[in-house]
Scaffold this motif. Structure first.
Motif, PDB file in Angstrom:
ATOM      1  N   GLU A   1      46.814  -9.202   2.000  1.00 48.49           N
ATOM      2  CA  GLU A   1      46.325  -9.012   3.285  1.00 48.49           C
ATOM      3  C   GLU A   1      47.431  -8.359   4.099  1.00 48.49           C
ATOM      4  O   GLU A   1      48.347  -8.953   4.540  1.00 48.49           O
ATOM      5  CB  GLU A   1      46.182 -10.531   4.009  1.00 48.49           C
ATOM      6  CG  GLU A   1      45.716 -10.505   5.164  1.00 48.49           C
ATOM      7  CD  GLU A   1      44.417  -9.413   5.495  1.00 48.49           C
ATOM      8  OE1 GLU A   1      44.662  -8.492   5.939  1.00 48.49           O
ATOM      9  OE2 GLU A   1      43.288  -9.726   5.189  1.00 48.49           O
ATOM     10  N   PRO A   2      47.117  -7.184   4.440  1.00 44.21           N
ATOM     11  CA  PRO A   2      48.274  -6.247   4.763  1.00 44.21           C
ATOM     12  C   PRO A   2      48.267  -6.633   6.476  1.00 44.21           C
ATOM     13  O   PRO A   2      49.410  -6.170   6.995  1.00 44.21           O
ATOM     14  CB  PRO A   2      47.514  -4.791   4.717  1.00 44.21           C
ATOM     15  CG  PRO A   2      46.836  -4.624   3.424  1.00 44.21           C
ATOM     16  CD  PRO A   2      46.341  -6.125   3.433  1.00 44.21           C
ATOM     17  N   ALA A   3      47.568  -6.931   7.004  1.00 49.58           N
ATOM     18  CA  ALA A   3      47.570  -7.685   8.288  1.00 49.58           C
ATOM     19  C   ALA A   3      48.944  -8.393   8.686  1.00 49.58           C
ATOM     20  O   ALA A   3      49.398  -8.709   9.472  1.00 49.58           O
ATOM     21  CB  ALA A   3      46.445  -8.434   8.928  1.00 49.58           C
ATOM     22  N   LEU A   4      49.416  -9.286   7.564  1.00 47.31           N
ATOM     23  CA  LEU A   4      50.552 -10.170   7.530  1.00 47.31           C
ATOM     24  C   LEU A   4      51.800  -9.389   7.048  1.00 47.31           C
ATOM     25  O   LEU A   4      52.816 -10.067   6.987  1.00 47.31           O
ATOM     26  CB  LEU A   4      50.198 -11.175   6.207  1.00 47.31           C
ATOM     27  CG  LEU A   4      49.354 -12.230   6.812  1.00 47.31           C
ATOM     28  CD1 LEU A   4      48.887 -13.054   5.854  1.00 47.31           C
ATOM     29  CD2 LEU A   4      49.684 -13.064   8.090  1.00 47.31           C
ATOM     30  N   ALA A   5      51.811  -8.098   6.996  1.00 47.20           N
ATOM     31  CA  ALA A   5      52.947  -7.362   6.659  1.00 47.20           C
ATOM     32  C   ALA A   5      54.470  -7.594   7.259  1.00 47.20           C
ATOM     33  O   ALA A   5      55.223  -7.821   7.119  1.00 47.20           O
ATOM     34  CB  ALA A   5      52.798  -5.704   6.549  1.00 47.20           C
TER      35      ALA A   5
END
Length: 412
Positions: free
Chosen positions: A172-176
């Motif tokens: 979930e790249p939004a959590l990078a």
């Protein structure tokens, strides 16, 4: 069969109740005080349909956590004492439910209800297509900041897929940006997100075409009239309405209406906030539904908007927007998902979630032969609405429920 039923409340619980009763052969009238259905607690909620992840608020250790939260600037809980005995009765009962064994029993019951709700929502697809309310099988990721809490959650049987902080950011790249702050996460497939308000609108439109639906009466219910052990009518702002049977599904208003008939409903309004922000083409909005466990913040992509929901404010029936709470939530969102949406165009909403001390809704009969309940869903109204509507319709027809309803009925 009692032929004509008035359902009091035009939110997601009232609308699903009306639909299942019409399908069961009842003539149904909906009583709603607002000009538009789904405009109360159903309007701007978190949009998560968490059929397999249920976590009753009452649990062992929660009272101590609650005290800690009250002293945290960004804490998920706020409390304002009221001159209302109902607040203190609710708190006393809530504390009595804060035991591990009680939590396990409640969780098991809510999981049964969640599975029934999932199946019932699936059956409703024939009448209300999923695309009408931006339904999406997103899966659910619960992220943990504390290593101890993460390891405890991961050790539970059937917890789900255990992801490291790196896994969370990669899948979930939004959590990078939040990866350095996370200990890890637990992922479960099969959980969904959708627009609850759009669902209400779509279901209301379909109800309007149902041959058993008698229409919507717009007026505020003020009192349940009773005589000889039966409800004889509902006094409203536009006059008295009458039917053979009545269903109370009016959110926190159900508490006051129950009082007019001598029925004490153990409900309290847990105020929650949500933020909605448009997602631009280059934004990194989450595809997976995300819950920040310690902060009690939910993130979901619903259509072309990011919906963020959070907070439990025990401040009575106060729907005003506390600027400090809004600013606090906005800061947390920008820190956790800085590139997820256009935060310069935030829409702020607050709603009152009618919760029971156990977190389990109340469904079924009352001391009055023709008054029925579908109340107390708390933050899981959208999740459980279809399941509790199916249980209600079955109970009114005298059918045996698909599972034991202990803990889900009114205690008199």
């Amino acid at each position: 069969m009692q032929q004509h039923v008035i359902v009091i409340g035009g939110g997601v619980v009232g609308l699903t109740s009306a639909w299942w009763l019409a399908e069961a052969g009842y003539d149904v009238t909906l009583l709603e005080r607002a000009p538009e259905v789904g405009s109360g607690a159903s309007y701007g909620n978190g949009g998560q349909l968490s059929y397999r992840y249920v976590s009753p608020l009452a649990d062992e250790g929660v009272p101590l956590k609650a005290i800690q939260w009250l002293f945290q600037e960004n804490g998920p809980l706020r409390f304002k004492p009221e001159a209302d005995l109902r607040q203190y009765r609710w708190l006393a009962s809530f504390l009595a439910h804060c035991r591990a064994d009680v939590n396990r029993r409640t969780t098991a019951k809510l999981l049964e209800l969640g599975e029934l709700s999932r199946q019932s929502m699936k059956a409703l697809e024939l009448a209300v297509p999923l695309e009408a309310f931006n339904w999406r099988d997103a899966g659910k990721l619960v992220v943990y900041r504390s290593r101890a809490l993460f390891e405890k959650a991961a050790a539970k049987n059937g917890a789900g897929q255990v992801w490291s902080a790196r896994d969370c950011a990669e899948r979930e790249p939004a959590l990078a940006a939040a990866e350095p702050l996370l200990a890890g996460g637990i992922y479960n497939a099969g959980e969904a997100v959708a627009d609850c308000h759009a669902f209400c609108q779509a279901l209301a439109a379909q109800l309007g075409r149902h041959p058993r639906f008698q229409g919507i009466v717009h007026g505020e219910a003020r009192r349940l009239l009773n005589e000889g052990g039966r409800i004889t009518g509902v006094e409203t702002s536009t006059g008295v309405v009458r039917a053979d049977a009545y269903v109370l599904a009016a959110g926190i208003q159900s508490r006051d209406l129950g009082d007019t008939a001598g029925i004490r409903l153990p409900l309290y309004p847990l105020k929650g906030y949500s933020l909605s922000a448009p997602i631009r083409q280059d934004d990194l909005a989450p595809e997976i539904s995300v819950t920040d466990f310690e902060r009690k913040v939910l993130y979901a992509r619903i259509g072309d908007k990011l919906r963020v929901a959070a907070m439990v404010d025990m401040v009575g029936e106060d729907l005003s927007h506390d600027p400090k709470r809004v600013d606090s939530l906005t800061r947390q969102v920008r820190e956790t998902m800085p590139r997820a949406a256009d935060y310069s165009k935030l829409e702020v909403w607050a709603g009152l979630r009618p919760a029971t001390p156990s977190s389990a809704p109340i469904i079924g009969a009352t001391p009055y032969a023709n008054l029925w309940l579908n109340v107390g869903h708390g933050p899981l109204g959208f999740t459980f609405a279809c399941g509790t509507a199916a249980l209600l319709a079955g109970a009114m027809q005298g059918k045996a429920p698909p599972f034991a309803l202990d803990g889900l009925t009114l205690r008199t």
